[in-house]
Design an enzyme around this catalytic site. Sequence first.
Site, PDB file in Angstrom:
ATOM      1  N   ARG A   1      38.692 -33.697  71.446  1.00  0.00           N
ATOM      2  CA  ARG A   1      37.212 -34.025  71.498  1.00  0.00           C
ATOM      3  C   ARG A   1      36.580 -33.357  70.371  1.00  0.00           C
ATOM      4  NH1 ARG A   1      32.709 -32.869  75.063  1.00  0.00           N
ATOM      5  NH2 ARG A   1      31.105 -34.409  74.801  1.00  0.00           N
TER       6      ARG A   1
ATOM      7  N   HIS B   1      26.196 -34.068  68.933  1.00  0.00           N
ATOM      8  CA  HIS B   1      26.276 -32.998  69.916  1.00  0.00           C
ATOM      9  C   HIS B   1      25.470 -32.030  69.287  1.00  0.00           C
ATOM     10  CE1 HIS B   1      29.119 -30.889  72.843  1.00  0.00           C
ATOM     11  NE2 HIS B   1      28.305 -30.136  72.526  1.00  0.00           N
TER      12      HIS B   1
ATOM     13  N   GLU C   1      25.582 -34.887  76.522  1.00  0.00           N
ATOM     14  CA  GLU C   1      24.758 -34.293  77.160  1.00  0.00           C
ATOM     15  C   GLU C   1      22.852 -34.389  76.962  1.00  0.00           C
ATOM     16  OE1 GLU C   1      25.417 -30.023  77.889  1.00  0.00           O
ATOM     17  OE2 GLU C   1      27.495 -30.708  79.174  1.00  0.00           O
TER      18      GLU C   1
ATOM     19  N   ASN D   1      30.507 -34.209  82.307  1.00  0.00           N
ATOM     20  CA  ASN D   1      30.784 -32.727  81.934  1.00  0.00           C
ATOM     21  C   ASN D   1      30.470 -31.921  83.252  1.00  0.00           C
ATOM     22  OD1 ASN D   1      31.507 -33.166  79.362  1.00  0.00           O
ATOM     23  ND2 ASN D   1      29.666 -32.433  78.394  1.00  0.00           N
TER      24      ASN D   1
ATOM     25  N   TYR E   1      30.294 -28.086  85.400  1.00  0.00           N
ATOM     26  CA  TYR E   1      30.802 -26.581  85.403  1.00  0.00           C
ATOM     27  C   TYR E   1      30.357 -26.037  86.694  1.00  0.00           C
ATOM     28  CZ  TYR E   1      31.187 -26.708  80.219  1.00  0.00           C
ATOM     29  OH  TYR E   1      31.491 -27.100  78.847  1.00  0.00           O
TER      30      TYR E   1
ATOM     31  N   GLU F   1      34.196 -32.426  79.553  1.00  0.00           N
ATOM     32  CA  GLU F   1      34.025 -30.798  79.486  1.00  0.00           C
ATOM     33  C   GLU F   1      34.309 -30.166  80.827  1.00  0.00           C
ATOM     34  OE1 GLU F   1      30.541 -29.214  77.519  1.00  0.00           O
ATOM     35  OE2 GLU F   1      30.482 -30.715  76.018  1.00  0.00           O
TER      36      GLU F   1
ATOM     37  N   GLU G   1      27.923 -20.121  71.500  1.00  0.00           N
ATOM     38  CA  GLU G   1      27.587 -21.000  72.697  1.00  0.00           C
ATOM     39  C   GLU G   1      25.893 -20.919  72.540  1.00  0.00           C
ATOM     40  OE1 GLU G   1      28.762 -22.598  75.083  1.00  0.00           O
ATOM     41  OE2 GLU G   1      27.036 -22.449  76.113  1.00  0.00           O
ATOM     42  N   TRP G   2      25.524 -21.553  71.559  1.00  0.00           N
ATOM     43  CA  TRP G   2      24.089 -21.971  71.636  1.00  0.00           C
ATOM     44  C   TRP G   2      23.204 -20.860  71.548  1.00  0.00           C
ATOM     45  CZ3 TRP G   2      24.617 -26.226  69.372  1.00  0.00           C
ATOM     46  CH2 TRP G   2      25.428 -27.320  69.557  1.00  0.00           C
TER      47      TRP G   2
HETATM   48  C1  PNW Z   1      27.681 -27.711  77.394  1.00  0.00           C
HETATM   49  N1  PNW Z   1      22.555 -25.782  81.015  1.00  0.00           N
HETATM   50  O1  PNW Z   1      26.329 -27.203  77.083  1.00  0.00           O
HETATM   51  C2  PNW Z   1      27.971 -28.312  76.155  1.00  0.00           C
HETATM   52  O2  PNW Z   1      28.344 -29.452  76.115  1.00  0.00           O
HETATM   53  C3  PNW Z   1      28.765 -27.287  75.422  1.00  0.00           C
HETATM   54  O3  PNW Z   1      28.326 -27.370  73.683  1.00  0.00           O
HETATM   55  C4  PNW Z   1      28.648 -25.976  75.677  1.00  0.00           C
HETATM   56  O4  PNW Z   1      29.140 -25.047  74.832  1.00  0.00           O
HETATM   57  C5  PNW Z   1      29.075 -25.925  77.114  1.00  0.00           C
HETATM   58  O5  PNW Z   1      28.474 -26.835  78.092  1.00  0.00           O
HETATM   59  C6  PNW Z   1      29.034 -24.691  77.939  1.00  0.00           C
HETATM   60  O6  PNW Z   1      27.596 -24.126  78.012  1.00  0.00           O
HETATM   61  C7  PNW Z   1      25.432 -26.764  78.122  1.00  0.00           C
HETATM   62  O7  PNW Z   1      21.960 -24.855  80.615  1.00  0.00           O
HETATM   63  C8  PNW Z   1      24.608 -25.769  77.940  1.00  0.00           C
HETATM   64  O8  PNW Z   1      22.603 -26.317  81.978  1.00  0.00           O
HETATM   65  C9  PNW Z   1      23.665 -25.425  78.640  1.00  0.00           C
HETATM   66  C10 PNW Z   1      23.592 -26.027  79.990  1.00  0.00           C
HETATM   67  C11 PNW Z   1      24.716 -26.991  80.307  1.00  0.00           C
HETATM   68  C12 PNW Z   1      25.533 -27.289  79.607  1.00  0.00           C
END
Ligand code: PNW
Length: 472
Positions: free
Chosen positions: A80, A124, A169, A298, A300, A375, A429-430
């Site tokens: 992906r 993205h 997202e 996704n 986490y 994810e 990572e953003w």
């Molecule tokens: C996702 N939050 O991002 C993204 O799809 C990815 O690009 C990123 O690297 C990955 O998760 C890990 O962070 C997120 O703040 C970023 O809730 C922030 C959040 C959730 C998802």
Amino acid sequence: MSTGNGRQFPDGFVWGSATASYQIEGAAKEGGRGPSIWDTFSHTPGKTLNGDTGDVACDHYHRWPEDLGHIADLGLTAYRFSIAWPRVLPGGRGPLNREGLDFYSRLLDGLLERGIQPVATLYHWDLPQDLEDAGGWPARDTAYRFAEYAEMVAGELGDRVHTWTTLNEPWCSAYLGYASGAHAPGRAEPAAALAAVHHLNLAHGLAGQAIRRAAPSAQLSLTLNLHVIRPADPASEADLDAVRRIDALANRAFLGPVLEGAYPDDLLADTAHVTDWSFVRDGDTAAARIPLDVLGVNYYSTALVRRWDGTGPRSEDDGHDDAAASPWVGADDVEFIRPDGPYTAMGWNIDPSGMTELLLRIHREYPGQPLMVTENGAAFADTVSPDGVVHDPLRVDYLRDHIAAVGTAVDAGAEVRGYFAWSLMDNFEWSFGFDRRFGLIRVDYDTLRRTWKDSAHWYSGVIARNGLGDGA
Ligand code: PNW
């Protein structure tokens, strides 16, 4: 930590890993690429940790043949990735930049030659800067521009892409981009964030129709970061109402239009003091609703909420950037409290039971809807041993326990077609820059050398066995 107890997955279960264009490609000014909101944002002082930018990132734009080798060597059955809109349409609109498109075309050929299913995301988060300057996602026109972009790209790459994903997202794009401002373009305008929610939903539907026309035999999907929200006190009506409010903003604001063709009434009522939703026009939610071959999820961690009584400081420990404004538009009397640990390096709590709960909820509410975990993964403070190896037992535990949790949902009837580990390699990572490492493969940002972590070796074994194996 639990073992996988030899859990096997159904034949044909998809084992993948995921990346995103701005997080890995680099080459921000090459091949005719135009600027995106993430170039602008990351180059604005104070917006990302250590001032990191995606200018070079993992240099995947040049090193993709090597990366393709890692993808194949891992044994991934699917990969992906995302297509950078500003590479293909540098100003956000036509004409097509052939050089940008060719990059993805070569990658696709390489994947197909190796028998790996390409799962391509069209958005993205790298919105062409010109479109932000014209209003960004709060502007309706952006949805039409996205549909045009989707039609052009799907027309060119068509069914060489196994699964087309419109958006990744949209929760993050709308609320982190326009309400908290922790993500690009960094605006903190609550009403605009809700307009962005709507125009993202509309963009998804219009693009989905375009993809169906241009690539009729490809699968169509959307990826949502659905939230698992729990009440601080399950016996408290007020806390349960806080859960309902956050569920509306986080989950039903997308699931409603996209899968049911309407916004939930409670969402509109809860946010009436922020906006009158007059940006929703007749026919919009019908356009947003388009049957999905697969819904990407996704996952986490989980969130814990309660009603704030208005005294003392309001806790906002929601796993997002606490320095920023709240992403939770209109929910000013909801508190986010830190769930029990353990935690990852993102400060996100580790709770595999949330994975099972989420998949079974979607299965229950939308029976028959095929799902894909697009994810799941964790950042940890990896260390490199003297012999150059990365032992990352915490990541192996995290992945094992979450894969087992997916298996539990499959056993209970959820139609989960596959699992993608985030991420193939360490990347940008953003707002946390290169400080947070999610990769199965380590990237040395000085040499750009890739090294498999223990988790990569381990995951490769899972794929080979189509399951967790005894004591794996
Ligand atoms: C996702 N939050 O991002 C993204 O799809 C990815 O690009 C990123 O690297 C990955 O998760 C890990 O962070 C997120 O703040 C970023 O809730 C922030 C959040 C959730 C998802």
